[in-house]
Design an enzyme around this catalytic site. Structure first.
Site, PDB file in Angstrom:
ATOM      1  N   GLU A  54      -9.607   4.603   1.634  1.00  0.00           N
ATOM      2  CA  GLU A  54      -8.915   4.612   0.350  1.00  0.00           C
ATOM      3  C   GLU A  54      -7.837   3.645   0.113  1.00  0.00           C
ATOM      4  O   GLU A  54      -7.886   3.000  -1.306  1.00  0.00           O
ATOM      5  CB  GLU A  54      -8.271   5.878   0.214  1.00  0.00           C
ATOM      6  CG  GLU A  54      -6.732   5.887   0.834  1.00  0.00           C
ATOM      7  CD  GLU A  54      -6.624   5.684   2.104  1.00  0.00           C
ATOM      8  OE1 GLU A  54      -7.600   5.825   2.990  1.00  0.00           O
ATOM      9  OE2 GLU A  54      -5.457   5.267   2.431  1.00  0.00           O
TER      10      GLU A  54
ATOM     11  N   LYS B 189      -9.896  13.111   8.349  1.00  0.00           N
ATOM     12  CA  LYS B 189      -9.373  12.506   9.639  1.00  0.00           C
ATOM     13  C   LYS B 189      -9.086  13.974  10.742  1.00  0.00           C
ATOM     14  O   LYS B 189      -8.808  14.949  10.132  1.00  0.00           O
ATOM     15  CB  LYS B 189      -8.046  12.025   9.485  1.00  0.00           C
ATOM     16  CG  LYS B 189      -8.162  10.642   8.790  1.00  0.00           C
ATOM     17  CD  LYS B 189      -6.578  10.024   8.932  1.00  0.00           C
ATOM     18  CE  LYS B 189      -6.764   8.592   8.193  1.00  0.00           C
ATOM     19  NZ  LYS B 189      -7.466   7.510   8.523  1.00  0.00           N
TER      20      LYS B 189
ATOM     21  N   ARG C 237      -7.847   0.404   0.083  1.00  0.00           N
ATOM     22  CA  ARG C 237      -8.517  -0.993  -0.446  1.00  0.00           C
ATOM     23  C   ARG C 237      -8.723  -0.732  -1.893  1.00  0.00           C
ATOM     24  O   ARG C 237      -8.939  -1.595  -2.763  1.00  0.00           O
ATOM     25  CB  ARG C 237      -9.564  -1.358   0.276  1.00  0.00           C
ATOM     26  CG  ARG C 237     -10.770  -0.371   0.521  1.00  0.00           C
ATOM     27  CD  ARG C 237     -11.853  -0.973   1.429  1.00  0.00           C
ATOM     28  NE  ARG C 237     -11.444  -0.607   2.876  1.00  0.00           N
ATOM     29  CZ  ARG C 237     -11.860  -0.869   3.926  1.00  0.00           C
ATOM     30  NH1 ARG C 237     -13.249  -1.244   3.991  1.00  0.00           N
ATOM     31  NH2 ARG C 237     -11.551  -0.577   5.298  1.00  0.00           N
TER      32      ARG C 237
ATOM     33  N   ASP D 188      -2.277  10.156   4.117  1.00  0.00           N
ATOM     34  CA  ASP D 188      -3.592   9.688   4.235  1.00  0.00           C
ATOM     35  C   ASP D 188      -4.172  10.851   4.943  1.00  0.00           C
ATOM     36  O   ASP D 188      -4.322  10.756   6.304  1.00  0.00           O
ATOM     37  CB  ASP D 188      -3.844   8.359   4.799  1.00  0.00           C
ATOM     38  CG  ASP D 188      -5.443   8.121   4.744  1.00  0.00           C
ATOM     39  OD1 ASP D 188      -6.079   8.901   4.152  1.00  0.00           O
ATOM     40  OD2 ASP D 188      -5.633   6.870   5.211  1.00  0.00           O
TER      41      ASP D 188
ATOM     42  N   LYS E 233       0.938  -1.202  -0.019  1.00  0.00           N
ATOM     43  CA  LYS E 233      -0.085   0.117  -0.046  1.00  0.00           C
ATOM     44  C   LYS E 233       0.934   1.216  -0.073  1.00  0.00           C
ATOM     45  O   LYS E 233       1.844   1.413   0.890  1.00  0.00           O
ATOM     46  CB  LYS E 233      -0.971   0.004   1.242  1.00  0.00           C
ATOM     47  CG  LYS E 233      -1.699   1.376   1.313  1.00  0.00           C
ATOM     48  CD  LYS E 233      -2.626   1.216   2.479  1.00  0.00           C
ATOM     49  CE  LYS E 233      -3.461   2.478   2.757  1.00  0.00           C
ATOM     50  NZ  LYS E 233      -4.321   2.847   4.000  1.00  0.00           N
TER      51      LYS E 233
ATOM     52  N   ASP F 172     -12.296   7.809   3.283  1.00  0.00           N
ATOM     53  CA  ASP F 172     -11.027   7.585   4.149  1.00  0.00           C
ATOM     54  C   ASP F 172     -10.659   5.965   4.050  1.00  0.00           C
ATOM     55  O   ASP F 172      -9.817   5.357   4.438  1.00  0.00           O
ATOM     56  CB  ASP F 172     -11.286   7.882   5.732  1.00  0.00           C
ATOM     57  CG  ASP F 172     -10.022   7.916   6.421  1.00  0.00           C
ATOM     58  OD1 ASP F 172      -8.731   7.866   5.819  1.00  0.00           O
ATOM     59  OD2 ASP F 172      -9.900   7.974   7.482  1.00  0.00           O
TER      60      ASP F 172
ATOM     61  N   ASP G 224       1.431   5.760   5.898  1.00  0.00           N
ATOM     62  CA  ASP G 224       0.524   5.010   5.203  1.00  0.00           C
ATOM     63  C   ASP G 224       0.990   4.591   3.983  1.00  0.00           C
ATOM     64  O   ASP G 224       0.230   3.713   3.242  1.00  0.00           O
ATOM     65  CB  ASP G 224      -0.711   5.804   4.990  1.00  0.00           C
ATOM     66  CG  ASP G 224      -1.997   5.023   4.836  1.00  0.00           C
ATOM     67  OD1 ASP G 224      -1.970   3.925   5.402  1.00  0.00           O
ATOM     68  OD2 ASP G 224      -2.956   5.430   4.395  1.00  0.00           O
TER      69      ASP G 224
HETATM   70  N1  BES Z   1      -4.353   4.255   6.768  1.00  0.00           N
HETATM   71  C1  BES Z   1      -5.791   4.011   7.441  1.00  0.00           C
HETATM   72  C2  BES Z   1      -5.493   2.776   8.422  1.00  0.00           C
HETATM   73  C3  BES Z   1      -4.573   3.317   9.749  1.00  0.00           C
HETATM   74  C4  BES Z   1      -5.086   3.591  10.882  1.00  0.00           C
HETATM   75  C5  BES Z   1      -3.358   2.889   9.630  1.00  0.00           C
HETATM   76  C6  BES Z   1      -4.387   3.849  11.906  1.00  0.00           C
HETATM   77  C7  BES Z   1      -2.593   3.189  10.625  1.00  0.00           C
HETATM   78  C8  BES Z   1      -2.975   3.560  11.887  1.00  0.00           C
HETATM   79  C9  BES Z   1      -6.958   3.869   6.580  1.00  0.00           C
HETATM   80  O1  BES Z   1      -6.734   4.390   5.324  1.00  0.00           O
HETATM   81  C10 BES Z   1      -8.138   4.230   7.124  1.00  0.00           C
HETATM   82  O2  BES Z   1      -8.124   5.365   7.374  1.00  0.00           O
HETATM   83  N2  BES Z   1      -9.168   3.115   7.487  1.00  0.00           N
HETATM   84  C11 BES Z   1     -10.425   3.742   7.940  1.00  0.00           C
HETATM   85  C12 BES Z   1     -11.295   2.841   7.330  1.00  0.00           C
HETATM   86  C13 BES Z   1     -12.748   3.239   7.756  1.00  0.00           C
HETATM   87  C14 BES Z   1     -13.091   4.536   7.139  1.00  0.00           C
HETATM   88  C15 BES Z   1     -13.707   2.160   7.332  1.00  0.00           C
HETATM   89  C16 BES Z   1     -10.006   3.236   9.446  1.00  0.00           C
HETATM   90  O3  BES Z   1      -9.603   2.276   9.884  1.00  0.00           O
HETATM   91  O4  BES Z   1     -10.678   3.969  10.117  1.00  0.00           O
HETATM   92 ZN    ZN Z   2      -4.991   4.859   4.540  1.00  0.00          ZN
HETATM   93 MN    MN Z   3      -7.565   6.127   5.221  1.00  0.00          MN
END
Ligand code: BES
Ligand code: ZN
Ligand code: MN
Length: 466
Positions: A320, A248, A322, A241, A236, A318, A259
């Site tokens: 993104e 966020k 996937r 992000d 990834k 967010d 990220d």
């Molecule tokens: N990059 C984040 C996941 C993440 C969170 C990585 C904390 C490292 C530390 C990912 O893109 C994300 O924002 N995921 C969201 C998904 C949700 C919107 C379904 C999440 O985990 O909150």
């Molecule tokens: Zn992310």
């Molecule tokens: Mn994200």
């Protein structure tokens, strides 16, 4: 730090000679045993250290005795951690030269060197005052071969850590592509926005479109001599992000330069293949871009079309990672490889479930997943398999597209997993979620605060042994 091998370290005029002691035993060196170590409650427990003056009896100025726990429990993980702790101690003492004369019972060169190089790691390029470092370490009772392989592993982890520690302003998609192009023994193809569009990667492109930094799809390739297996690694590569329009909160955004840790891991792994020369073909793939809010950002409610023709309703900008991985997975499956492994800082949910102790792993082939888990065991990287029940897909169902990009808050790591499965075809596949293990907010195990380089050790071991 320079690393050498010698079997005559007792006669080296180093600042510190490091020896080991197991719990309930004497040290491996007579000189140290002449001092009453027991009296000072030095029991040889892991993490304990004891310093002795040598008063000119040997050329070394001092002897550092490092506790190694019980002899019968002493293996690769224990030696790596003992050397790590010893080097941290040497740095505190401001020692410049040291020799390790461990009695380990096995050739500890590889794990010992990895431990030393992890301890040597500091991200101090932007600091006026540099970290205290040991200049030279000599190891005894090890083979040159195992030391060489430790150095290769150590350098790959360092590359991965550096890239994820770098600010997003430095580690841009363009920069990742340049790093990929600079790797020796690897052929690299880089696709720009127009080419990505022509390849039909509509999900990835949507994420990229909110940023002024243009995306780069990076395809690295290593070919061994007698190719026994073809593997694609996908990292990834979200260089920052922000969450996009579903932005966020500040505390969550603070470390989101990390990220692209999956991409950094893949770059680290690719950088070592020329020297390790495994008899396989390895493709390293990164769909690099930023996830930013802006006038051109993709929006909740948009419908995207991935490279395999499947449509996705954007439920949350967010989620993104996937979307970028979906197109990279389709691309990987079209390469005709035997195995695909993706590694990603994908979900906060995985971090909540497993903390910093283990990465989540899922996929469509338990045997392959177990081989990956095994490869991490001696390397100090832990994995926990999460289920991929079809029920997890229920919350991803969309009324207007083939699926949504997010579903229920519960079981979020697995929901992401079953989303990715929609883009995998006719190949063994494993997905590794490193959201909790890639970046630390305080020092832990063999890592300082910040990037750990998680995955490099496991995937390199996996590629050279499987
Ligand atoms: N990059 C984040 C996941 C993440 C969170 C990585 C904390 C490292 C530390 C990912 O893109 C994300 O924002 N995921 C969201 C998904 C949700 C919107 C379904 C999440 O985990 O909150
Ligand atoms: Zn992310
Ligand atoms: Mn994200």
């Amino acid at each position: 730090m320079e690393i050498k091998v010698s079997n005559d370290v007792k006669n080296l005029p180093v600042d510190v000679l490091v020896i080991n002691m197991f719990e309930g035993e004497k040290t491996s060196q007579e000189l140290a045993n002449t001092y009453a170590i027991e009296r000072d409650k030095f029991e040889g427990k892991p993490g304990q250290t004891y310093l002795l003056q040598t008063y000119g009896k040997i050329p070394a100025q001092k002897i550092l005795v490092t506790g190694c726990g019980k002899r019968e429990e002493f293996g690769e993980n224990e030696v790596r951690s003992a050397v790590y702790k010893s080097v941290k101690k040497l740095q505190q003492m401001q020692a410049k030269t040291a020799a390790f004369d461990f009695d380990a019972g096995f050739d500890y060169g590889k794990s010992g060197v990895i431990g030393a190089m992890l301890a040597d790691y500091a991200f101090d390029k932007y600091k006026s005052e540099k970290a205290k470092r040991v200049d030279e370490i000599t190891f005894a009772n090890v083979s040159q071969e195992s030391v060489n392989s430790g150095v290769i592993f150590g350098n790959s982890i360092k590359l991965a850590r550096d890239l994820s520690n770098e600010p997003a302003a430095y580690a841009t998609p363009k920069k990742l592509a340049e790093v990929a192009q600079s790797l020796e023994g690897i052929t690299t193809e880089v696709f720009d926005k127009d080419e990505i569009e022509r390849m039909g990667m509509g999900a990835y492109l949507a994420v990229a479109q909110g940023s002024k930094q243009p995306p780069r799809f990076i395809h690295m390739k290593y070919s061994g001599k007698n190719v026994k297996k073809k593997v694609a690694l996908i990292g990834k590569g979200i260089c920052f992000d922000s969450g996009g329009l579903d932005i966020k909160p500040p505390a969550s955004m603070l470390t989101m330069r990390d990220d692209m840790s999956g991409a950094a891991c893949v770059l680290g792994v690719m950088s070592a293949l020329k020297e390790l020369k495994p008899d396989i073909e390895v493709h390293g793939l990164i769909a690099a871009c930023e996830n930013m809010p802006g006038g051109n950002s993709y929006k909740p409610g948009d419908i995207l079309k991935a490279k395999n023709g499947k449509t996705i309703e954007v439920d949350n900008t967010d989620a993104e990672g996937r979307l970028t991985l979906a197109d990279a997975l389709v691309y990987a499956c079209e390469l005709g490889v035997d195995e695909v492994i993706d590694i990603a800082t994908l979900t906060g949910a995985c971090m909540v479930a497993l903390g910093t102790a283990a990465a989540g792993i899922m996929g469509n082939d338990d045997e392959m997943i177990n081989r990956i888990i095994d490869a991490g065991k001696n390397m100090g990287e832990k994995y926990w398999q999460l289920p991929m029940y079809k029920e997890y897909f229920n919350s991803l169902k969309s009324e207007i597209a083939d699926m949504k990009n997010t579903g229920s808050r519960y079981g979020g790591a697995q929901t992401a997993g079953v989303f990715l499965r929609e883009f995998v075809k006719d190949v063994k596949w494993a997905h590794i979620d490193i959201a909790g293990t890639a970046f630390l907010d305080k020092p832990e195990k063999e890592s300082i605060k910040g990037a750990t380089g998680f995955g490099v050790r496991t995937l390199l071991s996996y590629l050279i042994t499987n």
